[in-house]
Design an enzyme around this catalytic site. Structure first.
Site, PDB file in Angstrom:
ATOM      1  N   CYS B 119       0.858  -1.207   0.000  1.00  0.00           N
ATOM      2  CA  CYS B 119       0.000   0.000   0.000  1.00  0.00           C
ATOM      3  C   CYS B 119       0.884   1.243   0.000  1.00  0.00           C
ATOM      4  O   CYS B 119       1.131   1.795  -1.060  1.00  0.00           O
ATOM      5  CB  CYS B 119      -1.043  -0.018   1.106  1.00  0.00           C
ATOM      6  SG  CYS B 119      -0.559  -0.587   2.722  1.00  0.00           S
ATOM      7  N   SER B 120       1.401   1.681   1.095  1.00  0.00           N
ATOM      8  CA  SER B 120       2.372   2.782   1.200  1.00  0.00           C
ATOM      9  C   SER B 120       2.505   3.168   2.656  1.00  0.00           C
ATOM     10  O   SER B 120       2.637   4.344   2.992  1.00  0.00           O
ATOM     11  CB  SER B 120       1.968   4.028   0.391  1.00  0.00           C
ATOM     12  OG  SER B 120       2.126   3.809  -0.981  1.00  0.00           O
TER      13      SER B 120
END
Lengths: 216, 214
Positions: B119-120
């Protein structure tokens, strides 16, 4: 799920673009999209794992091309529509139904409190850990439907337990609204075991739950 | 109300949003802000509070102060490496994604690099907003498979003998790199040392900090 979000090790991507790297928000729209996303989620019953999984279910071209916080905002909106907090008709028409106004949004004081409050994902273990530091472990070779945090590049891979982190809430269950503690391990994988072209002695570490491993 | 936890249902909602929302990001966000405020789902004052927090208060200066203290206070460094979440809480920096923070230390023989391929994920409370490249497909795809190539693009040329450790944040643990203290900084104050620590060094895309600043 097998989706485009699972980017680790995928090839064909070019140089890393460092534009706007020293600004907290790269545009006014980026800042507004971030704030709308976090403010609209507020204290609602939208678990983080369900947020991540809802983002994973975006139209793949949107996932790969739309700006990051724009994706957060669309994801938050999709969760709100799913939960019935706003309707698709309201979103399409751009007009809120006055009779169904939400009474209690997150306030600025709630924001200031949230900014100082880390969330704890560790829970008391319900079983003894199956693995110990130094153990060799092998990951499942199949991708599961639904939300999971074993990246495709580390499936069916053999690594060594670097640390046991206690029992943390299992995201696979969290994305289904369930709270299931499971032992979490940081596992080191030799990069050359994951990617055939690697020639250096580098290590990739992942944080993986016990059910991601094959029991011997 | 409660989510359905139905993957197919949210995928269908996303397809509707794809078809019906303005495509241009600035137009889209403007339309949705009006709607969400009108609906009562967001309070405009809360929007300002979120934006201001990461513009004015929370940013990589916090991480730099943590690193500078670790360089000058061996007891703090030991606490940081043992339980970074508690150590940053000591400094008043506990917040979003700091609860399970881990600090990993660069040495002459080791270079650490942090990514989230799925995702981040990022330690917001310590480093502020992630730079756009950290959230970009290119970095997420390549940091695990070609970390040395990515580092070279950031101007970090690593000898083959230096081992790279890539930390892919797949759970709620968050990672920050403790870079090496530059030579020639003996006698520097903690504040002067903190000014030398770059945000990228704490992600791992910068390595040799300069005594005179970057």
């Amino acid at each position: 799920m097998d989706g485009v979000f699972d980017l680790g090790g995928k090839q064909g991507f070019g140089p890393v673009d460092r534009a706007h790297e020293d600004e907290p928000y790269h545009s006014e729209a980026d800042a507004r999209a971030y704030a709308l996303s976090v403010a609209a989620r507020g204290e609602r019953a939208y678990p983080i794992d369900w947020f991540r999984h809802t983002r994973e279910n975006m139209v793949p071209t949107d996932y790969l091309t739309r700006p990051y916080f724009d994706q957060w905002l669309q994801t938050t909106l999709a969760m709100a529509i799913d939960a019935g907090d706003i309707s698709l008709d309201e979103v399409i028409s751009g007009k809120a139904d006055a009779l169904s106004r939400t009474p209690d949004p997150m306030r600025a004081d709630d924001v200031r409190k949230a900014l100082k409050t880390p969330v704890n994902f560790e829970r008391e273990a319900t079983s003894a850990p199956a693995f110990a530091v130094g153990d060799t472990v092998r990951t499942d070779h199949q991708g599961k439907p639904g939300h999971s945090r074993l990246p495709a590049y580390a499936r069916g891979a053999t690594g060594t337990v670097h640390a046991h982190r206690g029992a943390h809430l299992l995201p696979d269950a969290g994305a289904q609204g369930a709270h299931v503690p499971e032992h979490l391990y940081t596992v080191g994988f030799a990069a050359r075991d994951l990617f055939p072209e690697v020639e250096t002695n580098d290590t990739i570490y992942l944080d993986l739950w016990e059910s991601y491993f094959v029991r011997r | 109300m409660e989510p359905s936890y139905d993957s197919a249902k949210v995928a269908e909602i996303h397809r509707h949003l794809h078809s019906h929302l303005p495509s241009e990001p600035a137009l889209r966000v403007k339309a949705l802000e009006s709607l969400l405020v009108e609906k009562g789902l967001v309070d405009p004052a809360a929007l300002d509070a979120w934006i201001e927090a990461y513009t004015e208060e929370i940013g990589p200066k916090r991480g730099a102060m943590v690193v500078a203290r670790a360089w000058t206070d061996p007891d703090f460094k030991a606490r940081l490496l043992a339980d970074a979440g508690a150590a940053v809480d000591e400094m008043g920096f506990a917040g979003q994604a700091s609860g399970h923070l881990q600090a990993v230390e660069n040495t002459d023989a080791v270079h650490n690099l942090v990514v989230c391929t799925l995702c981040s994920c990022y330690p917001f409370a310590i480093l502020g907003m992630a730079p756009p490249w950290y959230k970009a497909n290119e970095y997420r795809a390549r940091a695990v498979r070609d970390p040395r190539g990515v580092l070279a693009e950031f101007g970090v040329a690593l000898e083959p003998e230096i081992a790279v450790r890539v930390w892919d944040s797949t759970a709620e643990l968050r990672y920050m790199v403790v870079p090496q203290r530059p030579a020639g900084t003996e006698g520097f104050s903690v504040e002067a040392l903190a000014a030398l620590v770059t945000r990228n060094a704490m992600i791992g895309t910068d390595r040799d900090l300069a005594a005179g600043g970057a």
